[in-house]
Motif scaffolding. Structure first.
Motif, mmCIF file in Angstrom:
data_model
loop_
_atom_site.group_PDB
_atom_site.id
_atom_site.type_symbol
_atom_site.label_atom_id
_atom_site.label_comp_id
_atom_site.label_asym_id
_atom_site.label_seq_id
_atom_site.Cartn_x
_atom_site.Cartn_y
_atom_site.Cartn_z
ATOM 1 N N ALA A 154 23.710 58.746 51.238
ATOM 2 C CA ALA A 154 22.694 58.430 50.232
ATOM 3 C C ALA A 154 23.193 58.826 48.842
ATOM 4 O O ALA A 154 22.964 58.124 47.854
ATOM 5 C CB ALA A 154 21.395 59.150 50.564
ATOM 6 N N ALA A 155 23.895 59.956 48.765
ATOM 7 C CA ALA A 155 24.413 60.416 47.474
ATOM 8 C C ALA A 155 25.424 59.419 46.921
ATOM 9 O O ALA A 155 25.497 59.179 45.720
ATOM 10 C CB ALA A 155 25.049 61.789 47.621
ATOM 11 N N ARG A 156 26.209 58.829 47.805
ATOM 12 C CA ARG A 156 27.176 57.831 47.339
ATOM 13 C C ARG A 156 26.468 56.587 46.781
ATOM 14 O O ARG A 156 26.944 55.963 45.845
ATOM 15 C CB ARG A 156 28.170 57.466 48.447
ATOM 16 N N ARG A 157 25.317 56.274 47.361
ATOM 17 C CA ARG A 157 24.556 55.139 46.803
ATOM 18 C C ARG A 157 24.014 55.488 45.418
ATOM 19 O O ARG A 157 24.000 54.648 44.516
ATOM 20 C CB ARG A 157 23.425 54.735 47.756
ATOM 21 N N SER A 158 23.576 56.720 45.228
ATOM 22 C CA SER A 158 23.121 57.141 43.894
ATOM 23 C C SER A 158 24.272 57.047 42.891
ATOM 24 O O SER A 158 24.104 56.607 41.750
ATOM 25 C CB SER A 158 22.589 58.576 43.929
ATOM 26 N N TYR A 159 25.439 57.489 43.358
ATOM 27 C CA TYR A 159 26.650 57.419 42.525
ATOM 28 C C TYR A 159 26.937 55.971 42.122
ATOM 29 O O TYR A 159 27.246 55.674 40.970
ATOM 30 C CB TYR A 159 27.807 57.997 43.334
ATOM 31 N N GLN A 160 26.780 55.068 43.076
ATOM 32 C CA GLN A 160 27.033 53.647 42.791
ATOM 33 C C GLN A 160 26.048 53.093 41.765
ATOM 34 O O GLN A 160 26.422 52.290 40.907
ATOM 35 C CB GLN A 160 26.950 52.833 44.084
ATOM 36 N N ARG A 161 24.800 53.517 41.845
ATOM 37 C CA ARG A 161 23.816 53.023 40.867
ATOM 38 C C ARG A 161 24.191 53.467 39.460
ATOM 39 O O ARG A 161 24.100 52.704 38.501
ATOM 40 C CB ARG A 161 22.401 53.512 41.233
ATOM 41 N N MET A 162 24.641 54.714 39.339
ATOM 42 C CA MET A 162 25.038 55.201 38.021
ATOM 43 C C MET A 162 26.301 54.485 37.543
ATOM 44 O O MET A 162 26.441 54.160 36.369
ATOM 45 C CB MET A 162 25.267 56.718 38.057
ATOM 46 N N PHE A 163 27.196 54.226 38.458
ATOM 47 C CA PHE A 163 28.431 53.499 38.137
ATOM 48 C C PHE A 163 28.076 52.159 37.479
ATOM 49 O O PHE A 163 28.604 51.798 36.414
ATOM 50 C CB PHE A 163 29.206 53.288 39.445
ATOM 51 N N VAL A 164 27.140 51.449 38.089
ATOM 52 C CA VAL A 164 26.746 50.137 37.562
ATOM 53 C C VAL A 164 25.994 50.285 36.234
ATOM 54 O O VAL A 164 26.229 49.533 35.278
ATOM 55 C CB VAL A 164 25.894 49.364 38.597
ATOM 56 N N ALA A 165 25.114 51.284 36.154
ATOM 57 C CA ALA A 165 24.370 51.506 34.902
ATOM 58 C C ALA A 165 25.356 51.773 33.759
ATOM 59 O O ALA A 165 25.151 51.332 32.625
ATOM 60 C CB ALA A 165 23.397 52.672 35.061
ATOM 61 N N TYR A 166 26.426 52.502 34.061
ATOM 62 C CA TYR A 166 27.415 52.812 33.021
ATOM 63 C C TYR A 166 28.135 51.537 32.567
ATOM 64 O O TYR A 166 28.346 51.321 31.371
ATOM 65 C CB TYR A 166 28.428 53.849 33.541
ATOM 66 N N LEU A 167 28.527 50.714 33.528
ATOM 67 C CA LEU A 167 29.191 49.453 33.142
ATOM 68 C C LEU A 167 28.307 48.695 32.165
ATOM 69 O O LEU A 167 28.754 48.178 31.148
ATOM 70 C CB LEU A 167 29.446 48.571 34.377
ATOM 71 N N ARG A 168 27.021 48.646 32.478
ATOM 72 C CA ARG A 168 26.090 47.869 31.658
ATOM 73 C C ARG A 168 25.855 48.501 30.279
ATOM 74 O O ARG A 168 25.848 47.828 29.262
ATOM 75 C CB ARG A 168 24.747 47.698 32.382
ATOM 76 N N MET A 169 25.650 49.808 30.258
ATOM 77 C CA MET A 169 25.289 50.404 28.957
ATOM 78 C C MET A 169 26.440 50.302 27.956
ATOM 79 O O MET A 169 26.220 49.981 26.789
ATOM 80 C CB MET A 169 24.764 51.833 29.113
ATOM 81 N N PHE A 170 27.658 50.532 28.406
ATOM 82 C CA PHE A 170 28.765 50.470 27.457
ATOM 83 C C PHE A 170 28.982 49.034 26.986
ATOM 84 O O PHE A 170 29.248 48.790 25.807
ATOM 85 C CB PHE A 170 30.041 51.058 28.074
ATOM 86 N N ALA A 171 28.844 48.080 27.904
ATOM 87 C CA ALA A 171 29.008 46.673 27.514
ATOM 88 C C ALA A 171 27.968 46.279 26.480
ATOM 89 O O ALA A 171 28.261 45.558 25.524
ATOM 90 C CB ALA A 171 28.913 45.775 28.749
ATOM 91 N N ARG A 172 26.763 46.765 26.643
ATOM 92 C CA ARG A 172 25.697 46.421 25.683
ATOM 93 C C ARG A 172 25.993 46.960 24.290
ATOM 94 O O ARG A 172 25.474 46.456 23.301
ATOM 95 C CB ARG A 172 24.346 46.959 26.178
#
Ligand code: ATP
Ligand code: MG
Ligand code: MG
Ligand code: MG
Length: 438
Positions: free
Chosen positions: A169-187
Protein backbone atom coordinates in the motif's frame (compact mmCIF):
# COMPACT_ATOMS: atom_id res chain seq x y z
CA UNK A 1 -1.95 47.43 -8.95
CA UNK A 2 -0.31 50.80 -9.50
CA UNK A 3 3.44 50.72 -9.79
CA UNK A 4 3.76 54.23 -8.34
CA UNK A 5 2.53 52.85 -5.03
CA UNK A 6 4.23 49.47 -5.25
CA UNK A 7 7.44 48.20 -3.74
CA UNK A 8 9.52 47.15 -6.73
CA UNK A 9 13.19 47.98 -6.13
CA UNK A 10 14.67 46.93 -9.48
CA UNK A 11 18.42 47.21 -10.04
CA UNK A 12 20.13 48.34 -13.23
CA UNK A 13 23.47 46.78 -12.43
CA UNK A 14 24.25 43.15 -11.85
CA UNK A 15 24.77 42.55 -8.12
CA UNK A 16 28.35 41.39 -7.61
CA UNK A 17 27.41 38.58 -5.20
CA UNK A 18 25.16 36.78 -7.69
CA UNK A 19 26.92 34.12 -9.75
CA UNK A 20 24.02 32.57 -11.63
CA UNK A 21 21.30 34.05 -13.81
CA UNK A 22 18.37 33.27 -11.55
CA UNK A 23 19.99 34.80 -8.48
CA UNK A 24 21.00 37.87 -10.47
CA UNK A 25 17.56 38.27 -11.95
CA UNK A 26 15.70 37.72 -8.70
CA UNK A 27 17.70 40.53 -7.11
CA UNK A 28 17.54 42.80 -10.17
CA UNK A 29 13.80 42.31 -10.65
CA UNK A 30 13.13 43.18 -7.02
CA UNK A 31 11.70 39.77 -6.05
CA UNK A 32 13.81 39.14 -2.97
CA UNK A 33 16.22 40.85 -0.64
CA UNK A 34 18.90 39.14 1.41
CA UNK A 35 18.59 39.91 5.10
CA UNK A 36 21.31 37.52 6.31
CA UNK A 37 23.34 34.78 4.60
CA UNK A 38 20.79 32.44 3.02
CA UNK A 39 17.84 34.30 4.57
CA UNK A 40 15.61 36.35 2.32
CA UNK A 41 12.73 38.76 2.51
CA UNK A 42 10.15 38.12 -0.18
CA UNK A 43 9.26 41.43 -1.77
CA UNK A 44 5.75 41.87 -3.20
CA UNK A 45 6.47 40.67 -6.73
CA UNK A 46 8.49 37.68 -5.53
CA UNK A 47 5.83 36.77 -2.99
CA UNK A 48 3.20 36.64 -5.73
CA UNK A 49 5.27 34.13 -7.70
CA UNK A 50 5.94 32.11 -4.56
CA UNK A 51 2.18 32.00 -3.88
CA UNK A 52 1.49 30.89 -7.44
CA UNK A 53 4.04 28.09 -7.20
CA UNK A 54 2.44 27.06 -3.90
CA UNK A 55 -0.98 27.08 -5.53
CA UNK A 56 0.07 24.69 -8.29
CA UNK A 57 1.74 22.44 -5.71
CA UNK A 58 -1.40 22.41 -3.55
CA UNK A 59 -3.72 21.73 -6.47
CA UNK A 60 -1.72 18.70 -7.53
CA UNK A 61 -1.30 17.40 -3.98
CA UNK A 62 -5.03 17.72 -3.39
CA UNK A 63 -5.84 16.06 -6.70
CA UNK A 64 -3.68 13.11 -5.65
CA UNK A 65 -5.67 12.80 -2.42
CA UNK A 66 -3.22 14.38 0.03
CA UNK A 67 -4.59 16.46 2.91
CA UNK A 68 -3.06 19.75 4.03
CA UNK A 69 -2.18 20.67 7.60
CA UNK A 70 0.30 23.11 9.10
CA UNK A 71 2.89 22.23 11.71
CA UNK A 72 4.97 24.74 13.68
CA UNK A 73 8.48 25.70 12.61
CA UNK A 74 9.79 25.19 16.16
CA UNK A 75 9.93 21.67 17.52
CA UNK A 76 10.96 20.11 20.81
CA UNK A 77 14.33 18.36 20.83
CA UNK A 78 12.60 15.62 22.84
CA UNK A 79 10.65 14.56 19.79
CA UNK A 80 13.83 14.08 17.80
CA UNK A 81 15.41 12.09 20.63
CA UNK A 82 12.59 9.59 20.20
CA UNK A 83 13.65 8.83 16.65
CA UNK A 84 17.32 9.07 17.50
CA UNK A 85 17.93 11.88 15.04
CA UNK A 86 18.57 14.77 17.44
CA UNK A 87 22.25 13.98 17.73
CA UNK A 88 22.56 12.35 14.32
CA UNK A 89 21.33 15.33 12.32
CA UNK A 90 24.46 17.42 12.81
CA UNK A 91 25.30 21.09 12.36
CA UNK A 92 22.63 21.75 9.71
CA UNK A 93 20.09 21.78 12.54
CA UNK A 94 19.52 25.12 14.22
CA UNK A 95 19.20 24.41 17.95
CA UNK A 96 17.55 26.90 20.25
CA UNK A 97 16.88 27.21 23.99
CA UNK A 98 13.88 29.00 25.40
CA UNK A 99 13.80 30.96 28.70
CA UNK A 100 13.06 27.75 30.61
CA UNK A 101 16.16 26.14 29.14
CA UNK A 102 14.00 23.83 27.09
CA UNK A 103 15.73 22.57 23.98
CA UNK A 104 14.03 23.43 20.74
CA UNK A 105 15.01 23.35 17.11
CA UNK A 106 13.88 25.06 13.95
CA UNK A 107 12.52 22.20 11.85
CA UNK A 108 14.71 21.11 8.93
CA UNK A 109 12.05 18.48 8.07
CA UNK A 110 9.04 17.01 9.89
CA UNK A 111 8.99 13.21 9.98
CA UNK A 112 9.02 13.13 13.78
CA UNK A 113 6.33 15.71 14.33
CA UNK A 114 3.96 14.27 11.78
CA UNK A 115 4.47 10.81 13.31
CA UNK A 116 3.57 12.29 16.71
CA UNK A 117 0.38 13.83 15.29
CA UNK A 118 -0.53 10.65 13.47
CA UNK A 119 -0.04 8.32 16.44
CA UNK A 120 -2.17 10.60 18.64
CA UNK A 121 -5.04 10.89 16.15
CA UNK A 122 -5.20 7.78 13.98
CA UNK A 123 -5.59 4.28 15.35
CA UNK A 124 -7.24 2.13 12.72
CA UNK A 125 -6.40 0.74 9.30
CA UNK A 126 -9.83 2.03 8.22
CA UNK A 127 -8.41 5.57 7.97
CA UNK A 128 -5.64 4.51 5.61
CA UNK A 129 -4.18 5.29 3.20
CA UNK A 130 -3.53 8.79 4.48
CA UNK A 131 -1.13 11.38 3.11
CA UNK A 132 -0.66 14.62 5.04
CA UNK A 133 1.22 17.63 3.71
CA UNK A 134 2.17 21.16 4.58
CA UNK A 135 3.85 24.12 2.93
CA UNK A 136 6.09 25.50 5.65
CA UNK A 137 9.40 27.27 6.21
CA UNK A 138 12.36 25.09 7.03
CA UNK A 139 15.75 26.00 8.38
CA UNK A 140 18.96 24.19 7.52
CA UNK A 141 22.19 25.82 8.52
CA UNK A 142 23.81 25.06 5.18
CA UNK A 143 27.57 25.26 5.19
CA UNK A 144 27.53 27.20 1.93
CA UNK A 145 24.26 29.00 1.32
CA UNK A 146 24.49 30.23 -2.25
CA UNK A 147 22.77 30.97 -5.52
CA UNK A 148 20.06 32.95 -3.76
CA UNK A 149 16.94 30.96 -2.95
CA UNK A 150 18.40 27.84 -4.60
CA UNK A 151 20.34 27.04 -1.47
CA UNK A 152 19.00 29.20 1.28
CA UNK A 153 19.16 28.51 4.98
CA UNK A 154 15.55 29.46 5.56
CA UNK A 155 13.49 28.10 2.67
CA UNK A 156 9.93 27.13 1.86
CA UNK A 157 9.27 23.43 1.41
CA UNK A 158 6.21 21.40 0.64
CA UNK A 159 6.62 18.27 2.68
CA UNK A 160 4.21 15.37 2.61
CA UNK A 161 4.08 12.14 4.60
CA UNK A 162 2.17 9.00 3.72
CA UNK A 163 0.84 6.39 6.15
CA UNK A 164 -0.08 2.88 5.05
CA UNK A 165 -0.75 -0.50 6.56
CA UNK A 166 1.88 -2.41 4.62
CA UNK A 167 4.61 -2.04 2.07
CA UNK A 168 2.44 -2.77 -0.97
CA UNK A 169 0.00 0.00 0.00
CA UNK A 170 2.88 2.35 0.80
CA UNK A 171 4.30 1.80 -2.66
CA UNK A 172 0.96 2.84 -4.13
CA UNK A 173 1.07 6.04 -2.08
CA UNK A 174 4.59 6.59 -3.39
CA UNK A 175 3.32 6.15 -6.94
CA UNK A 176 0.57 8.73 -6.46
CA UNK A 177 3.11 11.28 -5.29
CA UNK A 178 5.40 10.37 -8.18
CA UNK A 179 2.63 11.21 -10.63
CA UNK A 180 1.59 14.37 -8.75
CA UNK A 181 5.21 15.56 -8.99
CA UNK A 182 5.37 14.95 -12.74
CA UNK A 183 2.25 17.05 -13.12
CA UNK A 184 3.10 19.93 -10.81
CA UNK A 185 6.52 20.61 -12.31
CA UNK A 186 5.15 20.40 -15.85
CA UNK A 187 2.45 22.92 -14.98
CA UNK A 188 5.19 25.36 -13.96
CA UNK A 189 6.80 24.99 -17.36
CA UNK A 190 9.55 22.70 -16.08
CA UNK A 191 10.64 19.30 -17.25
CA UNK A 192 11.67 17.59 -14.02
CA UNK A 193 13.12 14.13 -14.55
CA UNK A 194 12.71 11.51 -11.84
CA UNK A 195 16.10 9.96 -11.14
CA UNK A 196 17.16 7.13 -8.88
CA UNK A 197 18.70 8.67 -5.81
CA UNK A 198 20.47 7.94 -2.60
CA UNK A 199 18.25 8.01 0.44
CA UNK A 200 20.63 10.03 2.65
CA UNK A 201 19.95 10.62 6.35
CA UNK A 202 16.24 9.87 5.96
CA UNK A 203 16.92 6.24 5.04
CA UNK A 204 14.72 3.66 3.36
CA UNK A 205 15.14 1.76 0.13
CA UNK A 206 13.17 3.57 -2.56
CA UNK A 207 13.78 7.13 -3.60
CA UNK A 208 13.68 9.43 -6.61
CA UNK A 209 14.94 12.93 -7.00
CA UNK A 210 13.12 15.18 -9.45
CA UNK A 211 15.78 17.02 -11.39
CA UNK A 212 15.54 20.01 -13.70
CA UNK A 213 18.44 20.05 -16.13
CA UNK A 214 20.44 23.28 -15.93
CA UNK A 215 24.11 24.10 -16.47
CA UNK A 216 24.19 25.83 -13.11
CA UNK A 217 22.73 22.83 -11.26
CA UNK A 218 24.71 21.50 -8.33
CA UNK A 219 24.38 17.78 -9.12
CA UNK A 220 25.91 15.83 -11.96
CA UNK A 221 23.20 13.70 -13.57
CA UNK A 222 23.04 10.97 -16.19
CA UNK A 223 19.97 9.94 -18.12
CA UNK A 224 18.42 8.64 -21.29
CA UNK A 225 17.28 11.33 -23.72
CA UNK A 226 13.92 9.53 -24.01
CA UNK A 227 13.00 11.07 -20.65
CA UNK A 228 13.07 14.54 -22.15
CA UNK A 229 10.14 13.69 -24.42
CA UNK A 230 7.87 11.40 -22.40
CA UNK A 231 4.32 12.78 -22.15
CA UNK A 232 3.35 13.96 -18.68
CA UNK A 233 0.10 12.46 -17.31
CA UNK A 234 -2.97 14.64 -17.81
CA UNK A 235 -5.47 16.04 -15.37
CA UNK A 236 -7.64 12.99 -15.88
CA UNK A 237 -5.05 10.59 -14.45
CA UNK A 238 -6.85 8.04 -12.29
CA UNK A 239 -5.26 8.12 -8.85
CA UNK A 240 -7.60 5.37 -7.69
CA UNK A 241 -6.43 3.06 -10.45
CA UNK A 242 -3.20 1.14 -11.02
CA UNK A 243 -0.41 3.65 -11.69
CA UNK A 244 2.27 0.99 -12.15
CA UNK A 245 2.29 0.99 -15.98
CA UNK A 246 2.62 4.76 -16.03
CA UNK A 247 5.44 4.73 -13.48
CA UNK A 248 7.14 1.90 -15.34
CA UNK A 249 7.43 4.12 -18.42
CA UNK A 250 9.23 6.74 -16.36
CA UNK A 251 11.60 4.51 -14.46
CA UNK A 252 12.54 2.17 -17.30
CA UNK A 253 14.95 4.57 -19.06
CA UNK A 254 18.23 5.09 -17.23
CA UNK A 255 18.35 8.15 -14.99
CA UNK A 256 20.57 8.61 -11.96
CA UNK A 257 22.21 11.34 -9.96
CA UNK A 258 25.98 11.29 -9.49
CA UNK A 259 25.82 9.60 -6.07
CA UNK A 260 24.23 6.42 -7.40
CA UNK A 261 25.40 6.57 -11.02
CA UNK A 262 26.54 3.26 -12.47
CA UNK A 263 28.72 4.13 -15.45
CA UNK A 264 28.93 0.55 -16.75
CA UNK A 265 25.17 0.16 -16.73
CA UNK A 266 24.66 3.57 -18.34
CA UNK A 267 26.94 2.63 -21.22
CA UNK A 268 25.38 -0.79 -21.57
CA UNK A 269 21.76 0.36 -21.53
CA UNK A 270 21.82 3.74 -23.24
CA UNK A 271 23.04 4.08 -26.84
CA UNK A 272 25.65 6.80 -27.33
CA UNK A 273 23.35 9.25 -29.10
CA UNK A 274 20.75 8.92 -26.35
CA UNK A 275 23.08 9.66 -23.44
CA UNK A 276 22.56 12.85 -21.53
CA UNK A 277 25.40 13.85 -19.20
CA UNK A 278 24.33 17.07 -17.59
CA UNK A 279 23.93 19.07 -14.44
CA UNK A 280 20.67 19.40 -12.63
CA UNK A 281 18.73 21.15 -9.90
CA UNK A 282 16.95 18.95 -7.34
CA UNK A 283 13.46 20.44 -7.09
CA UNK A 284 11.91 17.54 -5.21
CA UNK A 285 12.60 14.18 -3.69
CA UNK A 286 10.38 11.29 -2.67
CA UNK A 287 11.23 8.43 -0.30
CA UNK A 288 9.66 5.24 0.91
CA UNK A 289 11.13 4.65 4.36
CA UNK A 290 9.02 1.82 5.69
CA UNK A 291 8.89 1.60 9.49
CA UNK A 292 12.00 3.68 10.16
CA UNK A 293 10.05 6.26 12.17
CA UNK A 294 6.92 4.37 13.11
CA UNK A 295 8.87 1.71 15.01
CA UNK A 296 10.81 3.98 17.39
CA UNK A 297 7.97 6.48 17.60
CA UNK A 298 5.23 3.89 17.98
CA UNK A 299 3.03 5.16 15.19
CA UNK A 300 0.82 2.10 15.16
CA UNK A 301 -2.61 1.22 13.82
CA UNK A 302 -4.75 -1.85 14.29
CA UNK A 303 -5.18 -3.95 11.18
CA UNK A 304 -8.31 -5.78 9.99
CA UNK A 305 -7.27 -8.71 12.23
CA UNK A 306 -7.31 -6.49 15.32
CA UNK A 307 -3.52 -6.68 15.74
CA UNK A 308 -1.43 -3.52 16.13
CA UNK A 309 1.37 -2.82 13.70
CA UNK A 310 3.69 0.03 12.80
CA UNK A 311 2.65 1.99 9.74
CA UNK A 312 4.73 2.07 6.57
CA UNK A 313 5.74 5.60 5.76
CA UNK A 314 7.00 7.73 2.92
CA UNK A 315 7.99 11.36 2.68
CA UNK A 316 7.83 13.70 -0.25
CA UNK A 317 9.56 17.08 -0.42
CA UNK A 318 9.37 19.92 -2.91
CA UNK A 319 11.63 22.96 -2.77
CA UNK A 320 8.95 25.59 -3.26
CA UNK A 321 11.26 28.60 -2.92
CA UNK A 322 14.05 26.84 -4.85
CA UNK A 323 11.58 26.36 -7.70
CA UNK A 324 11.57 30.10 -8.42
CA UNK A 325 15.28 29.88 -9.12
CA UNK A 326 14.82 26.75 -11.23
CA UNK A 327 12.02 28.32 -13.26
CA UNK A 328 14.12 31.41 -13.97
CA UNK A 329 17.16 29.32 -14.91
CA UNK A 330 14.92 27.57 -17.44
CA UNK A 331 13.12 30.68 -18.66
CA UNK A 332 14.99 33.94 -19.14
CA UNK A 333 16.81 35.87 -21.86
CA UNK A 334 19.30 38.73 -22.01
CA UNK A 335 16.59 41.24 -21.05
CA UNK A 336 15.28 39.48 -17.99
CA UNK A 337 12.87 36.89 -16.69
CA UNK A 338 10.23 35.25 -18.91
CA UNK A 339 7.59 33.92 -16.50
CA UNK A 340 5.43 31.00 -17.59
CA UNK A 341 1.79 32.12 -17.33
CA UNK A 342 1.00 29.63 -14.56
CA UNK A 343 3.30 31.32 -12.05
CA UNK A 344 3.66 34.89 -13.38
CA UNK A 345 3.21 37.54 -10.66
CA UNK A 346 0.81 39.44 -12.92
CA UNK A 347 -0.40 38.36 -16.32
CA UNK A 348 -0.28 41.79 -17.93
CA UNK A 349 1.97 44.82 -17.50
CA UNK A 350 0.11 47.93 -18.60
CA UNK A 351 2.47 50.73 -19.58
CA UNK A 352 1.26 54.30 -19.79
CA UNK A 353 3.85 56.15 -21.88
CA UNK A 354 2.52 59.59 -21.02
CA UNK A 355 1.11 59.77 -17.53
CA UNK A 356 -0.89 62.98 -17.13
CA UNK A 357 -2.16 62.95 -20.70
CA UNK A 358 -5.94 62.83 -20.49
CA UNK A 359 -6.34 60.31 -23.30
CA UNK A 360 -3.64 57.81 -22.33
CA UNK A 361 -4.75 58.04 -18.69
CA UNK A 362 -8.38 57.38 -19.67
CA UNK A 363 -7.59 54.43 -21.95
CA UNK A 364 -5.28 52.90 -19.34
CA UNK A 365 -7.96 53.27 -16.65
CA UNK A 366 -10.51 51.65 -18.94
CA UNK A 367 -8.19 48.75 -19.90
CA UNK A 368 -7.22 48.19 -16.28
CA UNK A 369 -10.87 48.01 -15.18
CA UNK A 370 -11.99 45.81 -18.04
CA UNK A 371 -9.08 43.40 -17.56
CA UNK A 372 -9.73 43.26 -13.83
CA UNK A 373 -13.37 42.48 -14.53
CA UNK A 374 -12.29 39.64 -16.79
CA UNK A 375 -10.15 38.30 -13.94
CA UNK A 376 -6.80 39.25 -15.48
CA UNK A 377 -4.19 40.52 -13.03
CA UNK A 378 -2.58 43.76 -14.16
CA UNK A 379 0.46 45.66 -12.95
CA UNK A 380 -0.06 49.24 -14.11
CA UNK A 381 3.06 51.30 -14.75
CA UNK A 382 1.74 54.77 -13.95
CA UNK A 383 5.14 56.20 -13.07
CA UNK A 384 6.45 59.28 -14.84
CA UNK A 385 9.71 57.69 -15.93
CA UNK A 386 10.89 57.79 -19.53
CA UNK A 387 9.65 55.11 -21.94
CA UNK A 388 13.04 53.38 -22.28
CA UNK A 389 13.23 52.77 -18.54
CA UNK A 390 9.67 51.48 -18.45
CA UNK A 391 10.27 49.04 -21.32
CA UNK A 392 13.48 47.75 -19.76
CA UNK A 393 11.79 47.21 -16.41
CA UNK A 394 8.84 45.37 -17.95
CA UNK A 395 11.20 43.07 -19.84
CA UNK A 396 13.23 42.51 -16.68
CA UNK A 397 10.28 41.49 -14.52
CA UNK A 398 9.03 39.22 -17.28
CA UNK A 399 5.23 39.45 -17.16
CA UNK A 400 3.80 37.35 -20.03
CA UNK A 401 2.05 40.29 -21.76
CA UNK A 402 2.85 43.98 -22.08
CA UNK A 403 0.20 46.44 -23.05
CA UNK A 404 1.68 49.74 -24.15
CA UNK A 405 -0.45 52.85 -24.38
CA UNK A 406 1.01 56.04 -25.90
CA UNK A 407 -0.31 59.18 -27.54
CA UNK A 408 1.03 58.20 -30.97
CA UNK A 409 -0.88 54.90 -31.10
CA UNK A 410 -4.02 56.49 -29.78
CA UNK A 411 -4.06 58.87 -32.78
CA UNK A 412 -4.83 55.85 -34.95
CA UNK A 413 -6.95 54.31 -32.19
CA UNK A 414 -4.52 51.55 -31.24
CA UNK A 415 -2.44 50.28 -28.36
CA UNK A 416 0.45 47.84 -28.56
CA UNK A 417 0.33 44.30 -27.23
CA UNK A 418 3.70 42.62 -26.75
CA UNK A 419 4.20 38.96 -25.93
CA UNK A 420 7.27 38.77 -23.68
CA UNK A 421 8.33 35.23 -24.61
CA UNK A 422 8.25 35.65 -28.41
CA UNK A 423 8.73 39.45 -28.53
CA UNK A 424 5.85 39.48 -30.99
CA UNK A 425 4.13 42.90 -31.11
CA UNK A 426 0.69 43.78 -32.41
CA UNK A 427 -1.08 47.11 -32.86
CA UNK A 428 -4.67 46.58 -31.79
CA UNK A 429 -7.72 48.55 -30.81
CA UNK A 430 -8.58 48.48 -27.13
CA UNK A 431 -11.50 46.12 -27.83
CA UNK A 432 -9.29 43.75 -29.80
CA UNK A 433 -6.75 43.74 -26.96
CA UNK A 434 -9.41 42.71 -24.49
CA UNK A 435 -10.44 39.91 -26.81
CA UNK A 436 -6.87 38.79 -27.39
CA UNK A 437 -6.28 38.56 -23.65
CA UNK A 438 -9.62 36.95 -22.86
P1 ATP B 1 20.12 19.29 -1.47
O1 ATP B 1 20.67 17.98 -2.00
O2 ATP B 1 19.98 20.33 -2.52
O3 ATP B 1 20.87 19.75 -0.25
P2 ATP B 1 18.27 17.82 0.08
O4 ATP B 1 18.39 16.52 -0.62
O5 ATP B 1 19.08 18.02 1.31
O6 ATP B 1 18.62 19.00 -0.97
P3 ATP B 1 15.54 17.22 0.83
O7 ATP B 1 15.76 16.84 2.24
O8 ATP B 1 15.33 16.16 -0.16
O9 ATP B 1 16.75 18.20 0.37
O10 ATP B 1 14.36 18.32 0.83
C1 ATP B 1 13.31 18.39 -0.14
C2 ATP B 1 13.52 19.53 -1.12
O11 ATP B 1 13.76 20.77 -0.46
C3 ATP B 1 14.74 19.34 -2.01
O12 ATP B 1 14.44 18.49 -3.09
C4 ATP B 1 15.01 20.77 -2.47
O13 ATP B 1 14.22 21.09 -3.60
C5 ATP B 1 14.56 21.60 -1.28
N1 ATP B 1 15.72 22.09 -0.51
C6 ATP B 1 16.54 21.38 0.27
N2 ATP B 1 17.48 22.15 0.83
C7 ATP B 1 17.24 23.41 0.38
C8 ATP B 1 17.87 24.66 0.60
N3 ATP B 1 18.93 24.77 1.41
N4 ATP B 1 17.35 25.76 -0.01
C9 ATP B 1 16.28 25.66 -0.81
N5 ATP B 1 15.65 24.50 -1.06
C10 ATP B 1 16.12 23.38 -0.48
MG1 MG C 1 20.76 19.16 1.73
MG1 MG D 1 19.83 16.13 -2.21
MG1 MG E 1 16.88 15.45 -1.36
Amino acid sequence: MRLSQYLLPTLKENPAEAQIASHRLMLRAGLIRQEAAGIYAWLPLGLRVLRNVERVVREEMDRAGAVELLMPTLQLAELWRESGRYDAYGPEMLRIRDRHERELLYGPTNEEMVAEIFRACVHSWRNLPMTLYQVQWKFRDEQRPRFGVMRGREFLMKDAYSFDLDEAAARRSYQRMFVAYLRMFARMGLRAIPMRAETGPIGGDLSHEFIVLAQTGESAVYCDKALLQLPVPGEDVDYAGDLSPLIAQWIAPYAATGDVHDAARFEREVPDAQRVLARGIEVGQIFYYGTKYSLPMKAHVTGPDGAERPIHGGCYGVGVSRLLGAIIEASHDEHGIVWPEAVAPYRVGLVNLKVGDARTDAICAMLKDQLAQAGTEVLYDDTDERPGAKFARMDLIGLPWQLIVGPRGLETGTVELKHRASSERRELTAEAVLQALA
